[in-house]
Design an enzyme around this catalytic site. Sequence first.
Site, mmCIF file in Angstrom:
data_model
loop_
_atom_site.group_PDB
_atom_site.id
_atom_site.type_symbol
_atom_site.label_atom_id
_atom_site.label_comp_id
_atom_site.label_asym_id
_atom_site.label_seq_id
_atom_site.Cartn_x
_atom_site.Cartn_y
_atom_site.Cartn_z
ATOM 1 N N LYS A 9 0.825 -1.211 0.000
ATOM 2 C CA LYS A 9 0.000 0.000 0.000
ATOM 3 C C LYS A 9 0.870 1.277 0.000
ATOM 4 O O LYS A 9 2.070 1.226 0.296
ATOM 5 C CB LYS A 9 -0.922 -0.029 1.226
ATOM 6 C CG LYS A 9 -2.010 -1.115 1.154
ATOM 7 C CD LYS A 9 -2.922 -1.035 2.376
ATOM 8 C CE LYS A 9 -4.081 -1.993 2.293
ATOM 9 N NZ LYS A 9 -4.976 -1.895 3.472
ATOM 10 N N TYR A 49 -12.432 -1.300 -3.436
ATOM 11 C CA TYR A 49 -12.938 -1.514 -2.073
ATOM 12 C C TYR A 49 -14.462 -1.392 -1.995
ATOM 13 O O TYR A 49 -15.008 -1.131 -0.915
ATOM 14 C CB TYR A 49 -12.271 -0.535 -1.109
ATOM 15 C CG TYR A 49 -10.909 -0.998 -0.611
ATOM 16 C CD1 TYR A 49 -10.775 -2.159 0.157
ATOM 17 C CD2 TYR A 49 -9.756 -0.272 -0.892
ATOM 18 C CE1 TYR A 49 -9.531 -2.591 0.611
ATOM 19 C CE2 TYR A 49 -8.500 -0.700 -0.435
ATOM 20 C CZ TYR A 49 -8.405 -1.848 0.316
ATOM 21 O OH TYR A 49 -7.181 -2.267 0.785
ATOM 22 N N ASN A 112 -1.996 0.346 6.868
ATOM 23 C CA ASN A 112 -1.456 -0.908 7.395
ATOM 24 C C ASN A 112 -0.621 -1.686 6.383
ATOM 25 O O ASN A 112 -0.487 -2.902 6.469
ATOM 26 C CB ASN A 112 -2.593 -1.751 7.993
ATOM 27 C CG ASN A 112 -3.677 -2.049 6.978
ATOM 28 O OD1 ASN A 112 -3.542 -1.714 5.812
ATOM 29 N ND2 ASN A 112 -4.741 -2.699 7.425
ATOM 30 N N HIS A 115 -2.299 -5.197 1.515
ATOM 31 C CA HIS A 115 -3.607 -5.816 1.303
ATOM 32 C C HIS A 115 -3.382 -7.274 0.949
ATOM 33 O O HIS A 115 -2.394 -7.614 0.306
ATOM 34 C CB HIS A 115 -4.347 -5.129 0.144
ATOM 35 C CG HIS A 115 -5.563 -5.883 -0.298
ATOM 36 N ND1 HIS A 115 -6.771 -5.754 0.342
ATOM 37 C CD2 HIS A 115 -5.743 -6.829 -1.264
ATOM 38 C CE1 HIS A 115 -7.652 -6.574 -0.231
ATOM 39 N NE2 HIS A 115 -7.047 -7.236 -1.209
ATOM 40 N N GLU A 126 -9.977 -9.925 -7.453
ATOM 41 C CA GLU A 126 -8.981 -8.881 -7.231
ATOM 42 C C GLU A 126 -7.797 -9.024 -8.187
ATOM 43 O O GLU A 126 -7.222 -8.025 -8.627
ATOM 44 C CB GLU A 126 -8.520 -8.914 -5.772
ATOM 45 C CG GLU A 126 -9.646 -8.478 -4.832
ATOM 46 C CD GLU A 126 -9.293 -8.598 -3.358
ATOM 47 O OE1 GLU A 126 -10.156 -8.244 -2.533
ATOM 48 O OE2 GLU A 126 -8.179 -9.038 -3.028
HETATM 49 N N1 UDP Z 1 -9.657 -0.130 7.477
HETATM 50 C C1 UDP Z 1 -9.735 1.082 8.139
HETATM 51 N N2 UDP Z 1 -10.415 1.129 9.332
HETATM 52 C C2 UDP Z 1 -11.028 0.042 9.890
HETATM 53 C C3 UDP Z 1 -10.952 -1.198 9.185
HETATM 54 C C4 UDP Z 1 -10.255 -1.243 7.997
HETATM 55 O O1 UDP Z 1 -9.202 2.088 7.688
HETATM 56 O O2 UDP Z 1 -11.642 0.147 10.954
HETATM 57 C C5 UDP Z 1 -8.935 -0.193 6.192
HETATM 58 C C6 UDP Z 1 -7.574 -0.879 6.307
HETATM 59 O O3 UDP Z 1 -6.661 -0.238 5.420
HETATM 60 C C7 UDP Z 1 -7.909 -2.293 5.865
HETATM 61 C C8 UDP Z 1 -8.929 -2.031 4.770
HETATM 62 O O4 UDP Z 1 -9.699 -0.947 5.248
HETATM 63 O O5 UDP Z 1 -6.773 -2.992 5.440
HETATM 64 C C9 UDP Z 1 -9.841 -3.183 4.428
HETATM 65 O O6 UDP Z 1 -10.455 -3.636 5.625
HETATM 66 P P1 UDP Z 1 -10.572 -5.187 5.947
HETATM 67 O O7 UDP Z 1 -11.490 -5.332 7.111
HETATM 68 O O8 UDP Z 1 -10.904 -5.935 4.695
HETATM 69 O O9 UDP Z 1 -9.093 -5.549 6.458
HETATM 70 P P2 UDP Z 1 -7.937 -6.454 5.795
HETATM 71 O O10 UDP Z 1 -8.599 -7.551 5.007
HETATM 72 O O11 UDP Z 1 -7.108 -5.529 4.926
HETATM 73 O O12 UDP Z 1 -7.154 -6.968 6.962
HETATM 74 MG MG MG Z 2 -10.115 -7.486 3.594
#
Ligand code: UDP
Ligand code: MG
Length: 138
Positions: A9, A49, A112, A115, A126
């Site tokens: 990212k 997203y 974070n 992805h 994806e």
């Molecule tokens: N995210 C965020 N706030 C939250 C949860 C998720 O900004 O409370 C963002 C974060 O960058 C995350 C992405 O949205 O990686 C997608 O969320 P997901 O729950 O799918 O997490 P992941 O699969 O990336 O662990």
């Molecule tokens: Mg996810």
Amino acid sequence: MERTLSIIKPDAVERNLIGNIIKRFEDAGIKIVAMKLLKLSKAQAEAFYAVHKERPFYGELTDYMSSGPCVPMILEGEGVILKNREIMGATDPKEAAAGTIRADLAIDKEKNSVHGSDAPETAAQEIAFFFTEYELAG
Ligand code: UDP
Ligand code: MG
């Protein structure tokens, strides 16, 4: 052989962590079979997203994901969808296990660093979002 989509990212690209992250995948025996560096538009980040469009963080998340270059990659290996999720660690770096990418490198729950697709169906969708069949190296 399974495939998944990984994205390094914008927060990680900006901090020169591309090599650090790729080394973790290679050291785990995972093959990178396609890779590019690009900057998503806001509309592209929203489309990628779309599953999260009702969530309160959707606007900020898609601003961040379109704020700078990212590195989408196709990873290949046995059980790579789950293996990648393990190497990544939990979404929130404060909850991520020691030694995972997010525990070691992530800034916060939004920025974070990586992805990873979460299931075979989303991995296929994806991968198709970023890559055409002829862009696959092997
Ligand atoms: N995210 C965020 N706030 C939250 C949860 C998720 O900004 O409370 C963002 C974060 O960058 C995350 C992405 O949205 O990686 C997608 O969320 P997901 O729950 O799918 O997490 P992941 O699969 O990336 O662990
Ligand atoms: Mg996810």
